[in-house]
Design a protein around this motif. Sequence first.
Motif, PDB file in Angstrom:
ATOM      1  N   GLU A 246      27.528  46.878  38.019  1.00 18.93           N
ATOM      2  CA  GLU A 246      27.190  48.282  37.805  1.00 18.93           C
ATOM      3  C   GLU A 246      28.052  49.140  38.718  1.00 18.93           C
ATOM      4  N   PHE A 247      28.453  50.297  38.214  1.00 19.90           N
ATOM      5  CA  PHE A 247      29.267  51.215  39.012  1.00 19.90           C
ATOM      6  C   PHE A 247      28.926  52.647  38.612  1.00 19.90           C
ATOM      7  N   PRO A 248      27.751  53.121  39.034  1.00 19.34           N
ATOM      8  CA  PRO A 248      27.413  54.518  38.737  1.00 19.34           C
ATOM      9  C   PRO A 248      28.364  55.466  39.459  1.00 19.34           C
ATOM     10  N   ALA A 249      28.529  56.651  38.902  1.00 19.48           N
ATOM     11  CA  ALA A 249      29.471  57.621  39.464  1.00 19.48           C
ATOM     12  C   ALA A 249      29.111  57.965  40.906  1.00 19.48           C
ATOM     13  N   LEU A 250      30.140  58.126  41.719  1.00 22.70           N
ATOM     14  CA  LEU A 250      29.951  58.489  43.118  1.00 22.70           C
ATOM     15  C   LEU A 250      31.158  59.286  43.584  1.00 22.70           C
TER      16      LEU A 250
ATOM     17  N   VAL B  21      33.414  54.721  36.733  1.00 18.98           N
ATOM     18  CA  VAL B  21      34.641  54.943  37.497  1.00 18.98           C
ATOM     19  C   VAL B  21      35.264  56.273  37.095  1.00 18.98           C
ATOM     20  N   GLY B  22      35.314  56.537  35.784  1.00 16.33           N
ATOM     21  CA  GLY B  22      35.917  57.772  35.305  1.00 16.33           C
ATOM     22  C   GLY B  22      35.180  59.015  35.762  1.00 16.33           C
ATOM     23  N   ALA B  23      33.874  58.910  35.929  1.00 19.05           N
ATOM     24  CA  ALA B  23      33.072  60.057  36.355  1.00 19.05           C
ATOM     25  C   ALA B  23      33.025  60.212  37.868  1.00 19.05           C
ATOM     26  N   SER B  24      33.591  59.257  38.598  1.00 19.58           N
ATOM     27  CA  SER B  24      33.575  59.307  40.058  1.00 19.58           C
ATOM     28  C   SER B  24      34.638  60.266  40.589  1.00 19.58           C
ATOM     29  N   GLU B  25      34.334  60.872  41.714  1.00 20.26           N
ATOM     30  CA  GLU B  25      35.292  61.740  42.408  1.00 20.26           C
ATOM     31  C   GLU B  25      35.991  60.880  43.459  1.00 20.26           C
ATOM     32  N   LEU B  26      37.269  60.560  43.190  1.00 18.32           N
ATOM     33  CA  LEU B  26      38.039  59.670  44.067  1.00 18.32           C
ATOM     34  C   LEU B  26      39.370  60.347  44.393  1.00 18.32           C
ATOM     35  N   PRO B  27      39.350  61.387  45.220  1.00 15.56           N
ATOM     36  CA  PRO B  27      40.542  62.211  45.440  1.00 15.56           C
ATOM     37  C   PRO B  27      41.686  61.499  46.144  1.00 15.56           C
ATOM     38  N   ALA B  28      41.407  60.384  46.851  1.00 18.19           N
ATOM     39  CA  ALA B  28      42.465  59.665  47.576  1.00 18.19           C
ATOM     40  C   ALA B  28      42.986  58.457  46.808  1.00 18.19           C
ATOM     41  N   LEU B  29      42.393  58.131  45.662  1.00 21.58           N
ATOM     42  CA  LEU B  29      42.726  56.894  44.970  1.00 21.58           C
ATOM     43  C   LEU B  29      44.166  56.913  44.456  1.00 21.58           C
ATOM     44  N   GLU B  30      44.922  55.890  44.862  1.00 17.87           N
ATOM     45  CA  GLU B  30      46.319  55.750  44.450  1.00 17.87           C
ATOM     46  C   GLU B  30      46.524  54.584  43.497  1.00 17.87           C
ATOM     47  N   HIS B  31      45.690  53.559  43.590  1.00 12.36           N
ATOM     48  CA  HIS B  31      45.859  52.312  42.845  1.00 12.36           C
ATOM     49  C   HIS B  31      44.538  51.965  42.179  1.00 12.36           C
ATOM     50  N   LEU B  32      44.532  51.933  40.848  1.00 12.59           N
ATOM     51  CA  LEU B  32      43.333  51.564  40.092  1.00 12.59           C
ATOM     52  C   LEU B  32      43.680  50.411  39.165  1.00 12.59           C
TER      53      LEU B  32
ATOM     54  N   PRO C  71      23.056  42.649  54.379  1.00 13.14           N
ATOM     55  CA  PRO C  71      23.462  42.458  55.782  1.00 13.14           C
ATOM     56  C   PRO C  71      24.737  43.225  56.141  1.00 13.14           C
ATOM     57  N   LEU C  72      25.646  43.398  55.170  1.00 12.25           N
ATOM     58  CA  LEU C  72      26.832  44.203  55.443  1.00 12.25           C
ATOM     59  C   LEU C  72      26.448  45.640  55.765  1.00 12.25           C
ATOM     60  N   LEU C  73      25.537  46.182  54.983  1.00 12.43           N
ATOM     61  CA  LEU C  73      25.110  47.552  55.231  1.00 12.43           C
ATOM     62  C   LEU C  73      24.337  47.655  56.545  1.00 12.43           C
ATOM     63  N   ALA C  74      23.572  46.616  56.855  1.00 12.44           N
ATOM     64  CA  ALA C  74      22.817  46.629  58.109  1.00 12.44           C
ATOM     65  C   ALA C  74      23.741  46.626  59.320  1.00 12.44           C
ATOM     66  N   ALA C  75      24.951  46.062  59.151  1.00 13.87           N
ATOM     67  CA  ALA C  75      25.905  45.966  60.268  1.00 13.87           C
ATOM     68  C   ALA C  75      26.959  47.065  60.246  1.00 13.87           C
TER      69      ALA C  75
ATOM     70  N   GLN D 215      26.774  39.798  39.059  1.00 14.94           N
ATOM     71  CA  GLN D 215      27.044  40.945  39.912  1.00 14.94           C
ATOM     72  C   GLN D 215      25.882  41.922  39.878  1.00 14.94           C
ATOM     73  N   THR D 216      26.072  43.038  40.541  1.00 18.55           N
ATOM     74  CA  THR D 216      25.015  44.034  40.674  1.00 18.55           C
ATOM     75  C   THR D 216      25.666  45.389  40.898  1.00 18.55           C
ATOM     76  N   ASP D 217      24.906  46.369  41.293  1.00 15.87           N
ATOM     77  CA  ASP D 217      25.453  47.679  41.641  1.00 15.87           C
ATOM     78  C   ASP D 217      26.175  47.547  42.982  1.00 15.87           C
ATOM     79  N   VAL D 218      27.494  47.733  42.968  1.00 17.19           N
ATOM     80  CA  VAL D 218      28.287  47.552  44.191  1.00 17.19           C
ATOM     81  C   VAL D 218      28.555  48.860  44.906  1.00 17.19           C
ATOM     82  N   THR D 219      28.153  49.992  44.329  1.00 12.31           N
ATOM     83  CA  THR D 219      28.475  51.276  44.952  1.00 12.31           C
ATOM     84  C   THR D 219      27.767  51.531  46.295  1.00 12.31           C
ATOM     85  N   PRO D 220      26.622  50.872  46.598  1.00 12.95           N
ATOM     86  CA  PRO D 220      26.073  51.069  47.944  1.00 12.95           C
ATOM     87  C   PRO D 220      27.046  50.680  49.054  1.00 12.95           C
ATOM     88  N   LEU D 221      27.924  49.697  48.797  1.00 16.54           N
ATOM     89  CA  LEU D 221      28.923  49.343  49.808  1.00 16.54           C
ATOM     90  C   LEU D 221      29.888  50.498  50.048  1.00 16.54           C
TER      91      LEU D 221
END
Length: 324
Positions: A151-155, A178-189, A87-91, A118-124
Motif C-alpha cells: 500500500e502507498f497512500p498519498a503523502l 505515488v502520483g498523488a504524493s507531493e515529492l518535490p525533491a524526487l529525481e529518480h522514480l 521497531p524502526l520507527l521506535a528507534a 507487504q503492507t502500507d510502507v508510508t509510515p517509514l
Amino acid sequence: MRTQDHHLEELYGLPAFTFPKPGETTRLPEPDAVAWRIGHPRWASPEVWEKDFGRFCAEVDIARVRALIVGIWGDPEDTDPSEVIEPLLAARDRLPALRSVFLGDITDQECHLSRIAQTDVTPLLAGFPALEEFGVRAGEGISMGETLRLEFPALRHDALRRLTVQSSGLPGDVLRGVGASELPALEHLELWLGGSDYGADCEVADLEAILSGARLPRLRHLALRNSEIQDEVAAAVASAPVVARLEVLDLSLGTLSDEGAAALLGGRPLTHLKKLDLHYNYLSEPLRQRIRQALEPAGVEVDLDQDDAEGDEERDICVGPVSY
C-alpha cells in the motif's frame, strides 16, 4: 524469465554488509562506511528480526548509520513487515543520519518476488522525514485468508530523491498513491508494474498523475519496467509532459513490441535524453534500426539489447515467479 537471485551489493553508494548472527566473531566496519543488512533464514519467527535489530542497536553506533537494508523478517509469504517497521520507527530518534532504506532484500531462492507479503510502507517515510532513498520489493502474500499487498497512500515528503518499487504484480492504487504524493525533491522514480497473472491490476490510466509530472518538478530518471502492458505504457509516455525534463527514460524488462516503440518514436522528441533503456524487448530489427538512427546521432545512449526475451506470441515480463 529471470528471477531476483541476488541480494543488494550496495545502497546509497555504500557497500552492503550483513550484520553478523549471534555467536559470529566478525569485525564490524565503521557505522557510516556500509549499508547494513539485517535479515535471517526464512521460517524463523518475525521476532528474530526484531532481536537482531536490538543487537544491532546495542553493538553499533546507530547515530552514524546512513543506510539500512531489511532482509527476511519471518516467512515473507504470510507475514508482512509490520514487525520490522514498528521497531524502526521506535528507534527513529536514535537514527538521525539514516538516509536510505530498502525493505525486502529477498532473493527468489528465499521467496519469489510475486509472493513477498507487504503492507502500507508510508509510515517509514513519514517517520523519517530526512530519508533520501527508499526501495521495496513487493508481491502478494496471504495470512489467515487475508491478502497482504503493498500500500502507498498519498503523502508529502520533502527530502526523498529516489523511490524504487520492484514487483511482478503492482496494484493500481500504488501507482495512484505515488502520483498523488507531493515529492518535490524526487529525481529518480523506478516502478515495476508486473503482469496480471502475478497479481497486477494496474492500468495506464493509473500513471496519469506521474506522467503529467506536476508533483515531480525535479524528476530526471523515470523507469516504468517489467510490465505486460508496455506497449500501452510507451504510447502514454510518448505524449507525456514529464518526458521533456527527463535525462533517462527506462521502459525495459517488459513486453515492448514494435507497436509501442513506434508510438514512442512518434511522440514528443527524445533527442534531449542522455539514455533510453529498452533492454529486454520484442522489437524487430528494422524498428531497432529506426530507434538508433533517430537518437544516436543526437548523442543519446540507447540500450536495445533483447537479452533473454524470446518469442512474439507468448511475450512475458522479465522478472516474475517460477515454479517451486
